[in-house]
Design an enzyme around this catalytic site. Sequence first.
Site, mmCIF file in Angstrom:
data_model
loop_
_atom_site.group_PDB
_atom_site.id
_atom_site.type_symbol
_atom_site.label_atom_id
_atom_site.label_comp_id
_atom_site.label_asym_id
_atom_site.label_seq_id
_atom_site.Cartn_x
_atom_site.Cartn_y
_atom_site.Cartn_z
ATOM 1 N N CYS A 8 -9.490 -7.482 1.923
ATOM 2 C CA CYS A 8 -9.347 -5.989 2.047
ATOM 3 C C CYS A 8 -10.621 -5.426 1.749
ATOM 4 C CB CYS A 8 -8.156 -5.168 1.047
ATOM 5 S SG CYS A 8 -6.611 -6.091 1.375
ATOM 6 N N HIS A 30 4.659 -10.052 3.414
ATOM 7 C CA HIS A 30 3.730 -11.079 4.023
ATOM 8 C C HIS A 30 2.949 -11.917 3.050
ATOM 9 C CE1 HIS A 30 -0.564 -9.133 3.675
ATOM 10 N NE2 HIS A 30 0.237 -8.095 3.336
ATOM 11 N N THR A 82 14.701 5.552 9.919
ATOM 12 C CA THR A 82 15.576 4.704 10.361
ATOM 13 C C THR A 82 15.312 3.294 9.624
ATOM 14 O OG1 THR A 82 15.899 5.836 12.269
ATOM 15 C CG2 THR A 82 16.829 3.406 12.079
ATOM 16 N N THR A 109 0.899 -1.174 -0.155
ATOM 17 C CA THR A 109 0.110 -0.064 0.023
ATOM 18 C C THR A 109 1.081 1.167 -0.049
ATOM 19 O OG1 THR A 109 -1.904 -1.239 1.144
ATOM 20 C CG2 THR A 109 -1.861 1.202 1.216
ATOM 21 N N GLN A 164 0.676 -9.937 -6.149
ATOM 22 C CA GLN A 164 0.222 -11.151 -6.433
ATOM 23 C C GLN A 164 0.980 -12.161 -7.400
ATOM 24 O OE1 GLN A 164 -1.847 -12.719 -4.079
ATOM 25 N NE2 GLN A 164 -2.986 -10.951 -3.062
HETATM 26 N N1 PLP Z 1 -2.269 -4.977 -4.144
HETATM 27 C C1 PLP Z 1 -2.746 -6.304 -4.379
HETATM 28 C C2 PLP Z 1 -3.170 -6.980 -5.695
HETATM 29 C C3 PLP Z 1 -3.261 -7.065 -3.118
HETATM 30 O O1 PLP Z 1 -3.590 -8.262 -2.923
HETATM 31 C C4 PLP Z 1 -3.083 -6.298 -1.774
HETATM 32 C C5 PLP Z 1 -3.278 -6.907 -0.469
HETATM 33 O O2 PLP Z 1 -4.233 -7.712 -0.401
HETATM 34 C C6 PLP Z 1 -2.543 -4.964 -1.846
HETATM 35 C C7 PLP Z 1 -2.177 -4.476 -3.048
HETATM 36 C C8 PLP Z 1 -1.894 -4.176 -0.668
HETATM 37 O O3 PLP Z 1 -0.899 -4.841 0.128
HETATM 38 P P1 PLP Z 1 -0.795 -4.548 1.516
HETATM 39 O O4 PLP Z 1 -2.111 -4.707 2.469
HETATM 40 O O5 PLP Z 1 0.142 -5.538 2.060
HETATM 41 O O6 PLP Z 1 -0.150 -3.226 1.727
#
Ligand code: PLP
Length: 381
Positions: free
Chosen positions: A327, A204, A240, A71, A182
């Site tokens: 999300c 992650h 940092t 993000t 992904q």
């Molecule tokens: N883009 C895609 C395609 C994702 O699947 C995700 C997380 O689900 C993100 C962006 C955002 O990643 P994060 O929540 O680890 O910042």
Amino acid sequence: MTVYFDHAATNFIDQDVIDFLAKELVNNNYNPAARYTSGIEAAFSIERSVSKIASTLGAKAEEVIITSGATESINTALKGIVFAPNPKHKRILSSSGEHPATTETLKFIEKQLGYTIDYCPLNNQGVVELNQLEEFLIAHDYDLLTLIQVNNVLGSVNPVEKIVKLRNQLRPNLPIHLDAVQSLAKIPFDFENLGIQLASFSLHKIGGPKGSGILLKSEDTRIEPLIHGGGQQNNLRSGTENPAFVATMAYVLEKMQRDFSRNNSHVVELKQHLISQLEQARINYQIISPQDAVPQIVSICFPELRAETLLNILNKEQIEVSIGSACSSKKSERNQVLKQLNLLNNLDQYVIRISLDKNNTKTEINNLVKNVKIALDKYAV
Ligand code: PLP
């Protein structure tokens, strides 16, 4: 024991990664900006780790920016281009298959900075249609083209090589940003070979700790930093640096690369097993993910049972799947990617996402199919 089928949302951290991180946190915890020996060693450690990270992604060390996750990487890429002192067309091209990390950032840029955002629609395979993308590129000059590479809902893969070719022909100076969150561990990724300018990742998703992300930025692309401060990371992302975390990111990426073929073959087998079990159980289902989607992401429609009901029934049996993407699944609105597939009778609300990984087993798949069958026998309308 919980059976987990939501690896596209986040992944487990293997024990060897935890051990590696724990050791690093003890032994590699100095401030890399400090001028005494321990600080200088921490700075060297970061340098070594960043080189390893770069090499696993087909990039140069100078092209790596460590962030807190995709993000932040996506925000840095998109706002960074907009705020940079480059020539401005005040227009960005994207697609209607993007993650909220992109769409919400684009909405901000549109609202606050007066940009026009064009969204290339998806075809029924869940990818951008090249003809339409071409029309947009012919019609307008853009500051950025930003696209998801592997769709998080469908696992469909945008034809990035063809898109880059099109850009090279029509708008050679247009930078391309890829949301490659992904992509990692699912398809090979090579920044230089792809010929793109920016790419975002979250570790992650592939077994690293949350709070670790990467933005790749080609050397000739100018962005304005989002985070100002002590000037770390070539002034592009102050704060940092965490040498233990960066070393662990390199460790996780190298491990991913080493195990890539084995893990992918395993998941291909699991997907085949899932389909054969559904067939054997005579379940009414439809795979929504296109045939050439990555095998890790399987969106399936059970037309007789709403996805939300099925998710709750499975959850009671400690089987974890998702609907839409994690999300956005707390919001009740329809999933934008599924909506565009124009499934008959609003069937998008009957789609669950099963995302597979190396840790899943055929026994877990059998358990899933058995419980879907029980749920359908009891609640199907
Ligand atoms: N883009 C895609 C395609 C994702 O699947 C995700 C997380 O689900 C993100 C962006 C955002 O990643 P994060 O929540 O680890 O910042």
